[in-house]
Design an enzyme around this catalytic site. Structure first.
Site, PDB file in Angstrom:
ATOM      1  N   ASP A   1       0.845  -1.194   0.000  1.00  0.00           N
ATOM      2  CA  ASP A   1       0.000   0.000   0.000  1.00  0.00           C
ATOM      3  C   ASP A   1       0.877   1.239   0.000  1.00  0.00           C
ATOM      4  OD1 ASP A   1      -2.290   1.510  -0.017  1.00  0.00           O
ATOM      5  OD2 ASP A   1      -3.036   0.832   1.927  1.00  0.00           O
ATOM      6  N   LYS A   2       0.238   2.359  -0.294  1.00  0.00           N
ATOM      7  CA  LYS A   2       0.904   3.655  -0.351  1.00  0.00           C
ATOM      8  C   LYS A   2      -0.019   4.709   0.234  1.00  0.00           C
ATOM      9  CE  LYS A   2       0.753   7.618  -2.985  1.00  0.00           C
ATOM     10  NZ  LYS A   2      -0.470   8.371  -3.361  1.00  0.00           N
ATOM     11  N   HIS A   3       0.565   5.698   0.880  1.00  0.00           N
ATOM     12  CA  HIS A   3      -0.234   6.823   1.391  1.00  0.00           C
ATOM     13  C   HIS A   3       0.487   8.119   1.098  1.00  0.00           C
ATOM     14  CE1 HIS A   3      -2.975   9.151   3.873  1.00  0.00           C
ATOM     15  NE2 HIS A   3      -1.923   9.769   4.340  1.00  0.00           N
ATOM     16  N   SER A   4      -0.272   9.127   0.679  1.00  0.00           N
ATOM     17  CA  SER A   4       0.265  10.473   0.485  1.00  0.00           C
ATOM     18  C   SER A   4      -0.361  11.408   1.503  1.00  0.00           C
ATOM     19  CB  SER A   4      -0.051  10.977  -0.928  1.00  0.00           C
ATOM     20  OG  SER A   4       0.236  12.360  -1.040  1.00  0.00           O
TER      21      SER A   4
ATOM     22  N   THR B   1      -8.338  10.957  -3.913  1.00  0.00           N
ATOM     23  CA  THR B   1      -8.228   9.865  -4.879  1.00  0.00           C
ATOM     24  C   THR B   1      -9.594   9.300  -5.240  1.00  0.00           C
ATOM     25  OG1 THR B   1      -6.017   9.299  -4.083  1.00  0.00           O
ATOM     26  CG2 THR B   1      -7.216   7.590  -5.259  1.00  0.00           C
TER      27      THR B   1
ATOM     28  N   ARG C   1     -11.577  16.682  16.139  1.00  0.00           N
ATOM     29  CA  ARG C   1     -10.379  17.507  15.943  1.00  0.00           C
ATOM     30  C   ARG C   1     -10.652  18.673  15.005  1.00  0.00           C
ATOM     31  NH1 ARG C   1      -6.592  13.601  13.348  1.00  0.00           N
ATOM     32  NH2 ARG C   1      -5.208  15.409  13.194  1.00  0.00           N
TER      33      ARG C   1
ATOM     34  N   SER D   1      -4.092   8.875  13.036  1.00  0.00           N
ATOM     35  CA  SER D   1      -5.208   8.933  12.093  1.00  0.00           C
ATOM     36  C   SER D   1      -4.837   8.268  10.770  1.00  0.00           C
ATOM     37  CB  SER D   1      -5.609  10.388  11.855  1.00  0.00           C
ATOM     38  OG  SER D   1      -6.656  10.477  10.915  1.00  0.00           O
TER      39      SER D   1
ATOM     40  N   LYS E   1      -5.979   3.647   9.795  1.00  0.00           N
ATOM     41  CA  LYS E   1      -6.731   3.181   8.617  1.00  0.00           C
ATOM     42  C   LYS E   1      -5.859   2.328   7.709  1.00  0.00           C
ATOM     43  CE  LYS E   1      -8.035   7.412   7.443  1.00  0.00           C
ATOM     44  NZ  LYS E   1      -7.754   8.291   8.586  1.00  0.00           N
ATOM     45  N   LYS E   2      -4.617   2.750   7.482  1.00  0.00           N
ATOM     46  CA  LYS E   2      -3.740   1.992   6.597  1.00  0.00           C
ATOM     47  C   LYS E   2      -3.399   0.625   7.184  1.00  0.00           C
ATOM     48  CE  LYS E   2      -3.367   4.439   2.953  1.00  0.00           C
ATOM     49  NZ  LYS E   2      -3.809   3.886   1.657  1.00  0.00           N
TER      50      LYS E   2
END
Length: 434
Positions: A79-82, A119, A167, A182, A186-187
């Protein structure tokens, strides 16, 4: 345990135990903790620091407040997250490219936030595509297509969903501990074997300075590794849009140009670099450069485009989207160029201002209930260092109405600074951590 004693410990600058953080996260998920207590908790964390161990404990507690996915697949789950930027459509390139390299990619993504695009919104610019996929069907999609890009279901990290909303209205968004928990709750709920984190820095990012970006990258990688996931963070430049387009359909068009070999710019370069990192982490490449070369090869020869088409069809989109994508994407009513006010070099680009201009066009949400117009946005954006003459285009506007196009034109002119001499160009990849 009770919420008051946990909040009191935080107020005294003490870090709660893992059991206390698990209890509080479950209270967030099942409403056992009130909104007032959740706000006090967020403020107490924001005013202090949980440290590496406490941050990891909070992340795992929030992950475990809901469902954690399990996979029975014949390869590693990647997986990837930005952290968010403008013109950043890497996920749409990287998911199918990684799948072509032997990985399985269940990418749980988000919608636009502030000036940054989402996305899911980009993917839904393709007619028929659905990103609301039940978790039992997600496994089948990933097993058959190799990749899927979907939204988080209600049972994925529900503690984060509740705390995030709190928040947003209590001025506690900018906390390293809470941001890390946060993102990763999720990831990590998707149970990846390896994860690459793209931490943006610059005018179009949330992190404007290298110090802030490096601190977040360090926190993310340390926390992910402490939670048992191989993770590397890449700090990448966001002093200008990554792709020469902003907006949902305009960015999908750039993705398809990259997937079909028509474009080979920073979007392709960064996608290959990120893919190389995570392929090497998972043992699917000999090293980072070998992994980057493998990703680039899938983009050059059309394999990633074919895989993307399979994913689109599996998620309800057109069966032949990859072959005839231009005829499926929506077009705006008004398309006009923004001419340069005079000659010069493009010296600075305010990415956040451009992102907000796209939101004002209808390409993002001012409030949660807003309906996005997928056709609007910007395309053919100039890049830093480009030399322009008076009247030559700085960008092309895609708008629903003439008055909206006029306002966007003024915003684009304000966001782009011209100078008599060319600027020093920043490196696309600033650093790698982990």
């Amino acid at each position: 345990m009770d919420a008051r004693s946990i909040i009191a410990r935080l107020r005294r600058r003490e870090v709660p135990t893992g059991d206390e953080l698990r209890w509080f996260a479950q209270g967030l998920a099942d409403q056992g903790v009130s909104d007032a207590q959740a706000g006090a908790f967020a403020m107490a964390v924001c005013m202090g620091s949980l440290g590496t161990e406490g941050r990891a404990a909070l992340t795992l507690a929030m992950r475990d407040s809901g469902r954690v996915l399990e996979w029975k697949l014949d390869g590693p789950v990647l997986d990837k997250h930005s952290t968010g930027g403008v013109g950043d459509c890497v996920s749409l390139l990287l998911a199918p490219a990684l799948a072509e390299c032997g990985a399985f990619v269940p990418m749980i993504s988000g919608r636009g936030l502030g000036h940054t695009g989402g996305t899911l919104d980009k993917l839904e610019a393709i007619p028929g595509v659905t990103t609301a996929v039940p978790q039992d069907r997600l496994h089948d999609l990933v097993a058959k297509a190799g990749c899927a890009i979907v939204g988080a279901s209600a049972d994925i990290a529900p503690a984060d969903r509740r705390l995030y909303a709190i928040r947003d209205v209590t001025a506690t968004v900018e906390s390293l501990d809470l941001i890390t928990a946060s993102i990763l709750s999720k990831k990590l709920a998707a149970s990846p074997d390896a994860l690459v984190l793209d931490v943006k820095v610059g005018s179009g990012a949330f992190m404007k300075s290298m110090d802030a970006a490096a601190a977040l990258a360090q926190a993310l990688t340390e926390t992910a590794v402490a939670a048992g996931c191989k993770a590397t963070a890449v700090i990448s430049d966001m002093s200008q849009p990554l792709a020469p387009a902003l907006g949902n359909a305009p960015e999908v068009a750039e993705v398809m140009k990259a997937l079909t070999g028509e474009a080979n710019g920073p979007l392709v370069t960064l996608s290959a670099a990120l893919g190389g990192v995570v392929l090497a982490s998972a043992g699917l490449a000999g090293d980072v450069q070998d992994g980057a070369d493998r990703i680039a090869a899938t983009l050059r020869d059309g394999r990633a485009a074919e895989r993307f088409g399979r994913m689109i069809a599996a998620q309800g989109g057109p069966l032949r989207f990859a072959e005839a994508w231009a005829r499926f994407l929506p077009e705006a009513n008004v398309i006009r160029e923004v001419g340069a006010p005079g000659p010069g070099y493009v010296a600075a680009i305010d990415g956040e201002a451009l992102g907000l201009a796209v939101v004002a066009l209808g390409g993002g949400r001012q409030v949660e209930s807003d309906v996005i117009d997928p056709a609007v946005g910007l395309s053919r954006m100039v890049r830093l260092g480009d030399k322009v003459e008076k009247g030559l285009p700085l960008a092309t506007i895609h708008a629903a109405r003439e008055d909206a196009a006029q306002r966007a034109e003024a915003a684009v002119r304000r966001a782009i600074t011209l100078a008599e001499t060319p600027p020093d160009l920043p490196d696309l990849i600033r650093d790698r951590i982990g």
